[in-house]
Write a protein that holds these residues in place. Structure first.
Motif, mmCIF file in Angstrom:
data_model
loop_
_atom_site.group_PDB
_atom_site.id
_atom_site.type_symbol
_atom_site.label_atom_id
_atom_site.label_comp_id
_atom_site.label_asym_id
_atom_site.label_seq_id
_atom_site.Cartn_x
_atom_site.Cartn_y
_atom_site.Cartn_z
ATOM 1 N N GLY A 51 -26.616 -14.638 -20.709
ATOM 2 C CA GLY A 51 -25.590 -15.141 -18.980
ATOM 3 C C GLY A 51 -25.349 -13.500 -18.172
ATOM 4 N N THR A 54 -24.810 -15.544 -14.952
ATOM 5 C CA THR A 54 -24.491 -16.948 -14.344
ATOM 6 C C THR A 54 -24.000 -16.535 -12.675
ATOM 7 O OG1 THR A 54 -24.168 -16.601 -16.975
ATOM 8 C CG2 THR A 54 -22.550 -18.224 -15.420
ATOM 9 N N THR A 115 -18.269 -16.870 -15.519
ATOM 10 C CA THR A 115 -18.828 -18.146 -16.237
ATOM 11 C C THR A 115 -16.687 -18.072 -16.485
ATOM 12 O OG1 THR A 115 -20.565 -17.016 -17.711
ATOM 13 C CG2 THR A 115 -18.784 -18.300 -18.978
#
Ligand code: FES
Ligand code: FES
Lengths: 158, 780
Positions: A51, A54, A115
Motif C-alpha cells: 500500500g 497508493t 488510502t
C-alpha cells in the motif's frame, strides 16, 4: 536492436495537465516518481501488497505499482503532493498524523494518507473497527498502527 | 540546565517534510546521465560455478556493461570483519566474510554473481535475465544440527566443519548447583528466522565527479561514516574525497548496517570505471535474499531450582545460524548468551554456543539482535518450573529478581562490548507491580478467567520480563553552532531511520541554549557535516549521540555566557538564556539575541583574543564506559479460537524502564513499533526454507507482516531508573518492545488452552503450527 513503441498519454496529475510519451510497460509508480518527479509516492513491494504506492485515480484509492502508466491515460490522479506539498500548510489529515505521532520513518505514510482520503469522505465519523479494517491493506513497519488509528479519529473529529 | 523541553512530548520537526512528500529518500535521487544497475543472483543455495555466460545479456538493448568476479581484479576482496571475537578463553573463531561477487562457489540463494549496468532499470533487469550460470550442485546446508554432521558438505571448503565459532562462558559452578537442586528442568527450544522487512528496501546512488575527484554516495545505511572510511580505503581515495549521505531512510532495524553489502562495494567502483552516476534500488523480492536476516537458533537448556522456586543455576548449549558468511563476528550469539539471565539473580551459569555456517542468507543483528532467544529460553524455563513446583508465575519471577541494592550487578561473562556483563542500574519489582496492577492480574485469575472459561471461552494471560543492554560505545560526537539568524544547527554522525532524532536531539539543545526546539536544525547522516562517529545500532543513538550533543551544547552555552558577560560587563552567574536571547536576570532590556552575539563573536575588525575561537560553536564527544541496561515487563491477555487456533489479543501492557525520557511521545512510538514487530516474530513471520535452501515465501503475499487488525492497542507505563553512566541518565529504547513477545505468546496461549497438555518450545508460531502442536499434545 528491438525497438519498443512509445505511447502518448494525456492525464491530469494533482490538477495539472500532463502529456508524455512512454513505454507501455512503464509502471505508473515509476512514471510518477521518475518521469514527473513526484517522489512522495513510495514503493515498498511492487506487488500490490503493502500500500505504500497508493494514490487516487478519479478519487478512488489505487496502487500505482500494479498499474501501467498507460492505464492512467485520460484519468485524473492525485498523489500525496496533491494533498499539500507545502510543509508549512498541512492538509488536516497530514496535520492529524503529526499531532498523534502517526509516522516514524515516514516511508509508508503517503500510502496511508491516500488510502484514508476517500475513506473519510465516505465515512466522516468512522469507529476504530472500521478504521482498522480500511488500514489493514497498508503495511507500516514502524508504528504498530495505534497512532495512525488515533490520527484518523482525530481528523474525523475536526 | 533548565528542562523545559526534555521530557516533553514535543511534536516532531521532521514530520511536515515527510507528510508532504518533500523528504529525500535514496530512490528519490535522480542525476543527469545516470545508469541503472541490476544483479544476476544465484538461484542455487550451494553450487560450484563452472561457467558464467553473459554474451546474450551483453547484446540486450541499453546494456552498458556487465561484470563478474573476474572483472574486478584486485578490487575483489572479502569484506572486513566488523566485530572481532571477544576475549574469551579457548574460543574457536573462523571468520569468513562475504565477497562482492561469487567467484568459485555460490553459498546462498540470492548471492550476487554478476552485475548489469544499463540505461534504464527495465533494461538492466531484462539483461540480467539473460545471464546463464553453469554449475555443479552441492548439497545445501539448511538444518543447524545436520550442518555439524561429520559428513556434511562444507559451506567453506577450507574449513573442516561448518563451524564459525565455539564459545563457552561460565559464571560460578553450574554442575555443583545442579547437584544440590530439588528440581532440574531440561528442554530443547527452537527459534526460527525472520526478516526485518523495513518498508523501504535498500538502495545506493553514486556520483563520481572525475574533474573534482569527488565522490558522492547516497546510501540507505545506518552508518554513513564507517561506510565513507571503508569506501575511501577500498577505492584508494582520501576520506575527504568521499561524501556519504544517508538521507531519510524508510526503516532500518539493524540490517541496514551491514558493512559492506556487496552492492555498496560494487556501485562506487562501477561509477568510477564508467565515469557515470549509477543507481541500484533493491526490490522486495531481492530484499528477502540479499538483505541480512536473523533469529535461527536451537537451544538445549536446563535450570536448577530449589523447591521454593529459587534458581540455583542455568545451563544452556545452543547452535546459532550464521548464514553463509559472518561479517558481524559473534554479536548476535553473544547477545543471546548475555541476555538470557535477564532480571534474575543467578549465581551459576554455563553457556556454550556454536555458530554454524549454513547455505542461507547472511545473519546480522535485527531489532533485538539475539536477545529474544535468550529471553525466550529463560522465561520458558521459568514457566515450566513454576508449573512443576506449583508456584504462581509472577511469584517465581519476583522471588528471583536482582535486588535493587545489588546494582551495579555483574554477571561476569563477557558482553558484546567485550567488558564483563554489568547492569549499571535497575529496579525490577516496581515495574512488575505496575504491570500486575495494570493488567489486573489477581482479578483476572480469580474472577475473569473462570467466568469466561465457564462461558466456553479460551482466555489466557501471559507476563514476562526482559533486560536490554543498550547504548554501547565506542563514541559519537556532535557540533553545535549558533548561526547569525539565531537558529542553531547541530551536526552529528549517526544516521536516522525514523527514531525522531530531529526532535529529541533538538530538545536537548533547546534546553541548554534557551531556544525553541523548532529553531534547532539537526543534520545527521551526512559525512560532510560531521567527520567522526560509528552509527545507529544497538539502541545507542539517543544515549551516545544524545549525550555528545548535550556536551557540545553545554560548551556553546559556556561560550555564550562568557561572551555576553564581556559585552554586558556582568558576572556570568547573573545571566540567563531565554527565548533565543541572553540577558541579565530580571532585566529583559539587556537581552542580546543569540544570533547577534554569534555575529559579534566573529568580528570583521579587531582580533579574536588568544585562547578563544570565533563564533559560538563547539564540538564534543561522548563515549560511555559501558552499556546501560534497560528493562521491562510485558503482559497480555489473549483469546484463542479452539477451532482455527487464531489468537486474538485482548489487552497488551508494557511497563518499561529506560532511565530518563527525552520525549515520551517518541518513546511510546518506539515501544508500539517494537511490540508490533515482536508480535510478527511470535505469531506471523517465518522465513520458510526448503531442504534445498530455497526460500519459499519471498513476498509480502506469503510472508505475513502484522497489520492494523492484528496489532492491538498497547497500554504503557514507565519506571525511571536513571543510568549513572551518562549525564542525561538515559538508556536506549529502540529494541525493547520486540524482545519478550515470543515467550509472552507461548505462556498466554498455554494458559488459554488449559486442559490441553501443551508445551510451546518454539517461535515463531502460526495458527497451523499451533494446530499441529495441539493435535500432538492431545494424542500423547
Ligand atoms: S509498492 Fe505498491 S503496494 Fe507495495
Ligand atoms: S512509519 Fe516507517 S513504515 Fe510506517
Amino acid at each position: 536492436m528491438q525497438v519498443i513503441d512509445l505511447y502518448t498519454i494525456r492525464l491530469t496529475v494533482n490538477g495539472v495537465a500532463v502529456e508524455r510519451s512512454i513505454e507501455p510497460r512503464m509502471l505508473l509508480s515509476d512514471f510518477l516518481r521518475h518521469e514527473l518527479n513526484l517522489t512522495g509516492t513510495h514503493v515498498g513491494c511492487e506487488h500490490g501488497s503493502c500500500g505504500a504506492c497508493t494514490i487516487l485515480m478519479d478519487g478512488a484509492a489505487v496502487r500505482a505499482c500494479i498499474m501501467f502508466a498507460v492505464q492512467a491515460d485520460g484519468h485524473a490522479l492525485t498523489t500525496v503532493e496533491g494533498l499539500s506539498a507545502d510543509p508549512d500548510k498541512l492538509h488536516p489529515l497530514q496535520a492529524a498524523f503529526r499531532e498523534t505521532h502517526a509516522l516514524q520513518c515516514g516511508y509508508c505514510t503517503p500510502g496511508f494518507l491516500m488510502t484514508l482520503v476517500p475513506f473519510l469522505e465516505e465515512n466522516p465519523q468512522p469507529d476504530e473497527a472500521a478504521i482498522r479494517d480500511v488500514l489493514s491493506g497498508n503495511i507500516c513497519r514502524c508504528t504498530g498502527y495505534q497512532n495512525i488509528v488515533d490520527a484518523v479519529l482525530l481528523a474525523a473529529r475536526k | 540546565m533548565a528542562t523545559r523541553y526534555f521530557g516533553q512530548p514535543i511534536k516532531r520537526n521532521e514530520d511536515p517534510r515527510l507528510l508532504t512528500g518533500q523528504a529525500l529518500f535514496t530512490d528519490d535521487v535522480h542525476l543527469p546521465g545516470m545508469l541503472h544497475v541490476a544483479f544476476y543472483r544465484s538461484p542455487y543455495a550451494h553450487a560450484r560455478i563452472k561457467s558464467i555466460d553473459t554474451s546474450a545479456a551483453a547484446a540486450m538493448p541499453g546494456v552498458v556493461a556487465i561484470y563478474t568476479a573476474t572483472d574486478l581484479g584486485d578490487y575483489w576482496q572479502p569484506g572486513p570483519l566488523l566485530v572481532p571475537p571477544p576475549p574469551v578463553k579457548d574460543i574457536v573463531f573462523n571468520p569468513r566474510m562475504q565477497v562482492p561477487l561469487a567467484r568459485d562457489k555460490v553459498r546462498f540463494v540470492g548471492e550476487p554473481v554478476a552485475v548489469v549496468v544499463a540505461a534504464s532499470r527495465y533494461q538492466a533487469e531484462d539483461a540480467a535475465e539473460q545471464i546463464f550460470m553453469d554449475v555443479e550442485l552441492l548439497p545445501a546446508i539448511v538444518d543447524l544440527e545436520a550442518a555439524l554432521a561429520p559428513d556434511a558438505a562444507r559451506v567453506h571448503d577450507d574449513l573442516d566443519a561448518n563451524v564459525n565459532a565455539h564459545v563457552i562462558q561460565r559464571k560460578g559452578d553450574y554442575e555443583q548447583a545442579a547437584a544440590q537442586a530439588d528440581v532440574v528442568i531440561r528442554r530443547k527450544l527452537h527459534y526460527d528466522r525472520g526478516t526485518a522487512a523495513a518498508m523501504e528496501n535498500r538502495g545506493i546512488v553514486v556520483d563520481w565527479d572525475a574533474r573534482n575527484q569527488q565522490m558522492t554516495v547516497w546510501d540507505t545505511t545506518q552508518a554513513p561514516i564507517p561506510i565513507r572510511n571503508g569506501l575511501a580505503a577500498m577505492l584508494g581515495l582520501s576520506e575527504k574525497q568521499v561524501r556519504v549521505i544517508a538521507p531519510f531512510i524508510g526503516g532500518g532495524f539493524g540490517p541496514k548496517i551491514m558493512m559492506f553489502y556487496q552492492e555498496e562495494v560494487l556501485l562506487p567502483w562501477i561509477a568510477m570505471r564508467l565515469n557515470r552516476p549509477v543507481k541500484w534500488i533493491e526490490d522486495r523480492q531481492e530484499n528477502f535474499y540479499a538483505t541480512t536476516q536473523e533469529r535461527g537458533q536451537v537451544h538445549w537448556a536446563e535450570m536448577a531450582l530449589t523447591r521454593d522456586g529459587k534458581i540455583l543455576g542455568v545451563k544452556d548449549v545452543f547452535l546459532h545460524d550464521a548464514g553463509a558468511y559472518a561479517p558481524y563476528g559473534l554479536t548476535v550469539a553473544l547477545n543471546s548468551q548475555c541476555t538470557l539471565l535477564g532480571q534474575y539473580d543467578v549465581a551459576n551459569y554455563t553457556s556454550e554456543f556454536t555458530s554454524v555456517f549454513t547455505n542461507k542468507p547472511i545473519v546480522t543483528p535485527y531489532r533485538g539482535a539475539g536477545r529474544q532467544h535468550g529471553v525466550f529460553v529463560m522465561e520458558r524455563l521459568l514457566d515450566i518450573a513454576a508449573k512443576e513446583l506449583g508456584i504462581d508465575k509472577v511469584e517465581i519471577r519476583t522471588r528471583n529478581f536482582i535486588a535493587p541494592e545489588k546494582f551495579p550487578y555483574t554477571n561476569e561473562i563477557i558482553y558484546q562490548d567485550f567488558a564483563p556483563l554489568t547492569y549499571d542500574s535497575g529496579n525490577y519489582l516496581p515495574a512488575m507491580q505496575k504491570a500486575v496492577a495494570l493488567i489486573d492480574y489477581a482479578r483476572f485469575i480469580a474472577e475473569e478467567q473462570p467466568r469466561l472459561r465457564a462461558e466456553g471461552k479460551h482466555v489466557g494471560l501471559g507476563i514476562v520480563t526482559y533486560v536490554e543492554g543498550t547504548g554501547i560505545g565506542p563514541y559519537e560526537g556532535a557540533k553545535v553552532t549558533v548561526e547569525a539568524s539565531g537558529r542553531v544547527s547541530v551536526a552529528t554522525g549517526i544516521g536516522t531511520q525514523g527514531q525522531g532524532h530531529f526532535t529529541s536531539f533538538a530538545q536537548i539543545v533547546a534546553d541548554q541554549l534557551g531556544v525553541a526546539p523548532e529553531n534547532v536544525r539537526l543534520v545527521t547522516g551526512d559525512t560532510s557535516e560531521f567527520y567522526w562517529g560509528a552509527g545507529t545500532f544497538a539502541s545507542r543513538g539517543a544515549v551516545v549521540a544524545g549525550n555528545a550533543i548535550n556536551a557540545a551544547a553545554l560548551a556553546v552555552r559556556k561560550k555564550i555566557l562568557k561572551k555576553a558577560s564581556d559585552e554586558l560587563e556582568v558576572d556570568e552567574a547573573d545571566l540567563e538564556l531565554v527565548d533565543g536571547t541572553v540577558s541579565v536576570v530580571g532585566s529583559p532590556q539587556t537581552a542580546i539575541k543569540l544570533g547577534d552575539l554569534a555575529v559579534r563573536a566573529n568580528p570583521m575588525r579587531g582580533a579574536v583574543k588568544p585562547g578563544t575561537e570565533p563564533g559560538l560553536e563547539a564540538t564534543d564527544y561522548f563515549g560511555p564506559e559501558r552499556g546501560a541496561t534497560a528493562s521491562g515487563v510485558h503482559a497480555m491477555i489473549v483469546e484463542v479460537d479452539p477451532e482455527t487456533l487464531l489468537v486474538a489479543i485482548k489487552r497488551y501492557v508494557v511497563v518499561h524502564d529506560c532511565g530518563r525520557v527525552i520525549n515520551p511521545m517518541i518513546l511510546e512510538g518506539q515501544i508500539h513499533g517494537g511490540v508490533a514487530q515482536g508480535i510478527g516474530n511470535a505469531f506471523y513471520e517465518q522465513l520458510a526454507f526448503d531442504e534445498n535452501g530455497q526460500l519459499l515465501n519471498a513476498s509480502f503475499m506469503d510472508y505475513l507482516l502484522p497489520t492494523s487488525d492484528t496489532v492491538p492497542r498497547i497500554e504503557t507505563d514507565h519506571v525511571e531508573t536513571p543510568s549513572p553512566l551518562n549525564p542525561l541518565g538515559i538508556k536506549g529504547a529502540g529494541e525493547a518492545g520486540a524482545i519478550p513477545v515470543g515467550p509472552l505468546f507461548a505462556q498466554a496461549i498455554e494458559d488459554a488452552l488449559h486442559g490441553v497438555e501443551l508445551e510451546i518450545l518454539e517461535i515463531p508460531l502460526s495458527p497451523s503450527r499451533l494446530y499441529e502442536l495441539v493435535q500432538a499434545a492431545k494424542a500423547s
